[in-house]
Enzyme design. Structure first.
Site, PDB file in Angstrom:
ATOM      1  N   GLU A  31       1.448  -0.091   9.906  1.00  0.00           N
ATOM      2  CA  GLU A  31      -0.015  -0.276   9.790  1.00  0.00           C
ATOM      3  C   GLU A  31      -0.795   0.848  10.467  1.00  0.00           C
ATOM      4  O   GLU A  31      -1.778   0.612  11.158  1.00  0.00           O
ATOM      5  CB  GLU A  31      -0.425  -1.660  10.314  1.00  0.00           C
ATOM      6  CG  GLU A  31       0.158  -2.744   9.437  1.00  0.00           C
ATOM      7  CD  GLU A  31      -0.450  -4.098   9.639  1.00  0.00           C
ATOM      8  OE1 GLU A  31      -1.640  -4.171   9.969  1.00  0.00           O
ATOM      9  OE2 GLU A  31       0.283  -5.079   9.434  1.00  0.00           O
TER      10      GLU A  31
ATOM     11  N   GLN B 244      16.427  -0.282  31.326  1.00  0.00           N
ATOM     12  CA  GLN B 244      16.826   0.418  32.563  1.00  0.00           C
ATOM     13  C   GLN B 244      17.072  -0.589  33.696  1.00  0.00           C
ATOM     14  O   GLN B 244      18.034  -0.463  34.457  1.00  0.00           O
ATOM     15  CB  GLN B 244      15.712   1.407  32.952  1.00  0.00           C
ATOM     16  CG  GLN B 244      16.124   2.415  34.005  1.00  0.00           C
ATOM     17  CD  GLN B 244      17.205   3.376  33.493  1.00  0.00           C
ATOM     18  OE1 GLN B 244      17.382   3.542  32.306  1.00  0.00           O
ATOM     19  NE2 GLN B 244      17.945   3.965  34.416  1.00  0.00           N
TER      20      GLN B 244
ATOM     21  N   THR C  38       7.030  -5.367   3.475  1.00  0.00           N
ATOM     22  CA  THR C  38       7.498  -6.577   4.143  1.00  0.00           C
ATOM     23  C   THR C  38       7.446  -7.716   3.114  1.00  0.00           C
ATOM     24  O   THR C  38       6.390  -7.956   2.522  1.00  0.00           O
ATOM     25  CB  THR C  38       6.613  -6.872   5.377  1.00  0.00           C
ATOM     26  OG1 THR C  38       6.642  -5.708   6.210  1.00  0.00           O
ATOM     27  CG2 THR C  38       7.110  -8.078   6.154  1.00  0.00           C
TER      28      THR C  38
ATOM     29  N   TRP D 128       8.749   0.224   1.651  1.00  0.00           N
ATOM     30  CA  TRP D 128       8.583  -0.349   2.999  1.00  0.00           C
ATOM     31  C   TRP D 128       7.792  -1.646   2.975  1.00  0.00           C
ATOM     32  O   TRP D 128       7.063  -1.923   3.913  1.00  0.00           O
ATOM     33  CB  TRP D 128       7.821   0.638   3.912  1.00  0.00           C
ATOM     34  CG  TRP D 128       8.433   1.956   4.058  1.00  0.00           C
ATOM     35  CD1 TRP D 128       8.051   3.112   3.478  1.00  0.00           C
ATOM     36  CD2 TRP D 128       9.580   2.273   4.860  1.00  0.00           C
ATOM     37  NE1 TRP D 128       8.872   4.118   3.858  1.00  0.00           N
ATOM     38  CE2 TRP D 128       9.819   3.636   4.710  1.00  0.00           C
ATOM     39  CE3 TRP D 128      10.426   1.514   5.688  1.00  0.00           C
ATOM     40  CZ2 TRP D 128      10.866   4.279   5.332  1.00  0.00           C
ATOM     41  CZ3 TRP D 128      11.460   2.162   6.314  1.00  0.00           C
ATOM     42  CH2 TRP D 128      11.665   3.525   6.145  1.00  0.00           C
TER      43      TRP D 128
ATOM     44  N   SER E 226       0.752   5.765  15.651  1.00  0.00           N
ATOM     45  CA  SER E 226      -0.076   6.043  16.848  1.00  0.00           C
ATOM     46  C   SER E 226      -0.948   7.269  16.624  1.00  0.00           C
ATOM     47  O   SER E 226      -2.106   7.313  17.064  1.00  0.00           O
ATOM     48  CB  SER E 226       0.829   6.261  18.073  1.00  0.00           C
ATOM     49  OG  SER E 226       1.359   5.024  18.496  1.00  0.00           O
TER      50      SER E 226
ATOM     51  N   LEU F 276       0.841  -1.198   0.000  1.00  0.00           N
ATOM     52  CA  LEU F 276       0.000   0.000   0.000  1.00  0.00           C
ATOM     53  C   LEU F 276       0.884   1.260   0.000  1.00  0.00           C
ATOM     54  O   LEU F 276       0.685   2.173  -0.785  1.00  0.00           O
ATOM     55  CB  LEU F 276      -0.897  -0.004   1.259  1.00  0.00           C
ATOM     56  CG  LEU F 276      -1.750   1.248   1.496  1.00  0.00           C
ATOM     57  CD1 LEU F 276      -2.878   1.350   0.470  1.00  0.00           C
ATOM     58  CD2 LEU F 276      -2.371   1.221   2.908  1.00  0.00           C
ATOM     59  N   THR F 277       1.907   1.270   0.878  1.00  0.00           N
ATOM     60  CA  THR F 277       2.704   2.480   1.132  1.00  0.00           C
ATOM     61  C   THR F 277       3.623   2.822  -0.040  1.00  0.00           C
ATOM     62  O   THR F 277       4.161   1.932  -0.697  1.00  0.00           O
ATOM     63  CB  THR F 277       3.568   2.249   2.396  1.00  0.00           C
ATOM     64  OG1 THR F 277       2.709   1.793   3.448  1.00  0.00           O
ATOM     65  CG2 THR F 277       4.275   3.507   2.826  1.00  0.00           C
TER      66      THR F 277
ATOM     67  N   ARG G 105      20.087 -10.283  39.911  1.00  0.00           N
ATOM     68  CA  ARG G 105      21.112  -9.239  40.009  1.00  0.00           C
ATOM     69  C   ARG G 105      21.142  -8.658  41.427  1.00  0.00           C
ATOM     70  O   ARG G 105      20.132  -8.166  41.935  1.00  0.00           O
ATOM     71  CB  ARG G 105      20.788  -8.130  39.005  1.00  0.00           C
ATOM     72  CG  ARG G 105      21.696  -6.926  39.084  1.00  0.00           C
ATOM     73  CD  ARG G 105      23.072  -7.249  38.569  1.00  0.00           C
ATOM     74  NE  ARG G 105      23.905  -6.051  38.504  1.00  0.00           N
ATOM     75  CZ  ARG G 105      25.203  -6.089  38.269  1.00  0.00           C
ATOM     76  NH1 ARG G 105      25.817  -7.252  38.085  1.00  0.00           N
ATOM     77  NH2 ARG G 105      25.907  -4.979  38.219  1.00  0.00           N
TER      78      ARG G 105
ATOM     79  N   GLY H 105      20.334  -2.138  33.473  1.00  0.00           N
ATOM     80  CA  GLY H 105      21.478  -1.235  33.598  1.00  0.00           C
ATOM     81  C   GLY H 105      22.389  -1.338  32.381  1.00  0.00           C
ATOM     82  O   GLY H 105      21.917  -1.490  31.250  1.00  0.00           O
TER      83      GLY H 105
HETATM   84  C1  LIG Z   1       9.388  -2.288   9.152  1.00  0.00           C
HETATM   85  C2  LIG Z   1       8.249  -1.755   8.355  1.00  0.00           C
HETATM   86  C3  LIG Z   1       7.436  -2.628   7.651  1.00  0.00           C
HETATM   87  C4  LIG Z   1       6.387  -2.140   6.852  1.00  0.00           C
HETATM   88  N1  LIG Z   1       5.646  -3.018   6.114  1.00  0.00           N
HETATM   89  C5  LIG Z   1       4.714  -2.527   5.242  1.00  0.00           C
HETATM   90  C6  LIG Z   1       4.027  -3.408   4.342  1.00  0.00           C
HETATM   91  O1  LIG Z   1       4.236  -4.631   4.360  1.00  0.00           O
HETATM   92  N2  LIG Z   1       3.150  -2.873   3.469  1.00  0.00           N
HETATM   93  C7  LIG Z   1       2.877  -1.519   3.415  1.00  0.00           C
HETATM   94  O2  LIG Z   1       2.066  -1.110   2.599  1.00  0.00           O
HETATM   95  N3  LIG Z   1       3.517  -0.665   4.263  1.00  0.00           N
HETATM   96  C8  LIG Z   1       4.431  -1.126   5.154  1.00  0.00           C
HETATM   97  N4  LIG Z   1       5.104  -0.262   5.997  1.00  0.00           N
HETATM   98  C9  LIG Z   1       4.826   1.167   5.904  1.00  0.00           C
HETATM   99  C10 LIG Z   1       4.093   1.725   7.120  1.00  0.00           C
HETATM  100  O3  LIG Z   1       2.760   1.284   7.145  1.00  0.00           O
HETATM  101  C11 LIG Z   1       4.239   3.263   7.060  1.00  0.00           C
HETATM  102  O4  LIG Z   1       5.586   3.535   7.411  1.00  0.00           O
HETATM  103  C12 LIG Z   1       3.291   3.960   7.996  1.00  0.00           C
HETATM  104  O5  LIG Z   1       1.978   3.846   7.535  1.00  0.00           O
HETATM  105  C13 LIG Z   1       3.638   5.450   8.142  1.00  0.00           C
HETATM  106  O6  LIG Z   1       3.835   6.075   6.899  1.00  0.00           O
HETATM  107  P1  LIG Z   1       5.149   6.948   6.657  1.00  0.00           P
HETATM  108  O7  LIG Z   1       6.301   6.140   7.100  1.00  0.00           O
HETATM  109  O8  LIG Z   1       5.123   7.438   5.260  1.00  0.00           O
HETATM  110  O9  LIG Z   1       5.005   8.173   7.653  1.00  0.00           O
HETATM  111  P2  LIG Z   1       4.208   9.537   7.377  1.00  0.00           P
HETATM  112  O10 LIG Z   1       2.822   9.256   6.926  1.00  0.00           O
HETATM  113  O11 LIG Z   1       5.044  10.433   6.541  1.00  0.00           O
HETATM  114  O12 LIG Z   1       4.156  10.138   8.852  1.00  0.00           O
HETATM  115  C14 LIG Z   1       5.226  10.861   9.445  1.00  0.00           C
HETATM  116  C15 LIG Z   1       4.747  11.390  10.793  1.00  0.00           C
HETATM  117  O13 LIG Z   1       3.650  12.319  10.595  1.00  0.00           O
HETATM  118  C16 LIG Z   1       2.524  11.871  11.336  1.00  0.00           C
HETATM  119  N5  LIG Z   1       1.297  12.199  10.584  1.00  0.00           N
HETATM  120  C17 LIG Z   1       1.022  11.915   9.278  1.00  0.00           C
HETATM  121  N6  LIG Z   1      -0.200  12.355   8.968  1.00  0.00           N
HETATM  122  C18 LIG Z   1      -0.721  12.920  10.090  1.00  0.00           C
HETATM  123  C19 LIG Z   1      -1.957  13.561  10.416  1.00  0.00           C
HETATM  124  N7  LIG Z   1      -2.933  13.669   9.508  1.00  0.00           N
HETATM  125  N8  LIG Z   1      -2.120  14.010  11.674  1.00  0.00           N
HETATM  126  C20 LIG Z   1      -1.146  13.861  12.607  1.00  0.00           C
HETATM  127  N9  LIG Z   1       0.038  13.282  12.372  1.00  0.00           N
HETATM  128  C21 LIG Z   1       0.253  12.813  11.120  1.00  0.00           C
HETATM  129  C22 LIG Z   1       2.707  10.381  11.510  1.00  0.00           C
HETATM  130  O14 LIG Z   1       1.972   9.885  12.613  1.00  0.00           O
HETATM  131  C23 LIG Z   1       4.214  10.275  11.719  1.00  0.00           C
HETATM  132  O15 LIG Z   1       4.526  10.578  13.048  1.00  0.00           O
HETATM  133  C24 LIG Z   1       6.126  -0.742   6.812  1.00  0.00           C
HETATM  134  C25 LIG Z   1       6.920   0.145   7.556  1.00  0.00           C
HETATM  135  C26 LIG Z   1       7.992  -0.338   8.300  1.00  0.00           C
HETATM  136  C27 LIG Z   1       8.845   0.653   9.058  1.00  0.00           C
END
Ligand SMILES: Cc1cc2nc3c(=O)[nH]c(=O)nc-3n(C[C@H](O)[C@H](O)[C@H](O)COP(=O)(O)OP(=O)(O)OC[C@H]3O[C@@H](n4cnc5c(N)ncnc54)[C@H](O)[C@@H]3O)c2cc1C
Length: 379
Positions: A363, A336, A158, A156, A366, A125-126, A268, A339
């Protein structure tokens, strides 16, 4: 509600503990250090039914429910988060999407191989410029007779390289139109589909994360899941279940970090007694235990709603948000408690600490979980 684990859950937990001692623990630091994705080990997990937990038996799966699925992901992640993440992506994203939205022919074609891990699954998706904001994706599919031609890239992903089959979400309509995205199944080896850069990550290093590139990649129309334009709505439903998965991943990591901390704090000695006898450490353990219990209850509630076929968006977001955040908090406290030893690779907690952070990002971050929750409660 009955909180007693089912016989299946007890059996699964025991099986995974034994399997982990034999096949995961002895090699997981090497896989982590060298970023090795252990495909053979996944095939062994497939033989145990752990790679097709939710797939019906008629398609070669274990045909189990969400309670058992939560046990699988959390017990594996209690040992190694990377393996937990990969099992989760395979089961609930790739296989889950085909299982929920594929027609009988498509299910017969792909699910039996995914259920045994003969084939590894990916879900794309990403993109580089569209993570949280998936509706602006730029990977496009254009119709050409009975085929669709795909151009673009997914980041990104998997199993983006080792995956034998991927569910790909691509634009078939206008940007920002929730009916402008379609889900395609793409098999490895299809001309025009190749893997790109593999990410060098902070944690989850044995779970492969790679770019997928599509250049004039021709996919037959029979590989579309559901109807043209259904992909985004399908993806959001898949993620509702996927979030229970990532919550279980966080829960398992937190449990692993807590188990190690409890044991270490009893062994410990400082100032002539075990450090567990200092209130500062005992209260940390108490906080960790309470947070784990609360996360588990949120996950069980979401799993229960999912099992009963009720709407689960709010509760899966509750579970994913809380379990992810406490996984980071618990594993930070674990370092922590250890240590200086907690800061080395000779003890397990530094890995839980590194792995846990993915849970607050993958996915849906937060922040995105809080947006989902706020949208639901302010309706
Ligand atoms: C190890 C790993 C495995 C993954 N596997 C997959 C996979 O198999 N398939 C797939 O499709 N994706 C995958 N992903 C992608 C993952 O789902 C995305 O990294 C995630 O959805 C966040 O998108 P981004 O990294 O582009 O961050 P961004 O969307 O750029 O976000 C950056 C920051 O801005 C914040 N933010 C963004 N929009 C808003 C808003 N409207 N309001 C407030 N805050 C906001 C976010 O919370 C974050 O803190 C994977 C990622 C990792 C790291």
């Amino acid at each position: 509600m009955d909180f007693k684990p089912t016989e299946n859950q007890v059996f699964i937990a025991e099986t995974i503990r034994k399997f982990g001692d034999q096949h995961i623990r002895p090699r997981m630091m090497e896989w982590d250090e060298e970023q090795i994705f252990p495909v053979d080990m996944f095939r062994k997990l497939g033989e145990l039914g752990m790679m097709g937990v939710l797939i019906p038996q008629e398609y070669g799966g274990a045909g189990l429910g969400y309670f058992e699925y939560v046990t699988v992901i959390s017990e594996i992640s209690r040992i190694c988060g990377s393996i937990g993440l990969s099992v989760a992506a395979h089961n609930s994203l790739c296989s889950g999407h085909i299982n929920q939205f594929g027609n009988p022919e498509q299910k017969k074609r792909w699910l039996p191989k995914l259920a045994t891990a003969e084939w590894i699954g990916a879900w794309g998706l990403t993109e580089a410029n569209t993570g949280s904001d998936a509706l602006r994706m730029q990977c496009v599919a254009k119709q050409d007779g009975n085929h669709w031609v795909i151009n673009g890239a997914k980041n990104w992903i998997t199993h983006g390289k080792s995956g034998d089959v991927a569910v790909l979400l691509a634009r078939t309509g206008e940007a920002l139109d929730s009916h402008g995205i379609t889900a395609f199944v793409v098999e490895r080896g299809t001309p025009g589909f190749k893997a790109g850069k593999k990410e060098n990550k902070l944690g989850m290093r044995a779970s492969e994360t790679t770019e997928m590139i599509f250049e004039d990649c021709r996919i037959p129309a029979e590989n579309i899941l559901g109807n043209v334009g259904d992909g985004f709505i399908q993806a959001m439903k898949v993620l509702d279940g996927g979030r229970i998965s990532i919550a279980s991943l966080g829960l398992g990591i937190a449990k692993g970090a807590y188990d190690a901390s409890l044991k270490y704090s009893r062994e410990r000695q400082q100032f002539g007694k075990p450090i567990s006898q200092f209130q500062a450490i005992a209260f940390k353990l108490a906080d960790m235990a309470a947070k784990i219990e609360a996360a588990e209850l949120l996950i069980l509630k979401a799993a229960d709603l999912k099992e009963r076929g009720e709407k689960v968006s709010k509760h899966s977001a509750f579970a994913k948000y809380y379990a992810s955040e406490i996984a980071v908090q618990v594993s930070t406290d674990a370092v922590q408690i250890f240590g200086g030893y907690g800061y080395t690779k000779d003890f397990p907690v530094e890995k839980y600490y590194r792995d846990s952070k993915l849970c607050t990002i993958g996915e849906g971050t937060s922040e995105i979980q809080k947006m989902v929750i706020a949208r639901e409660i302010l309706k």
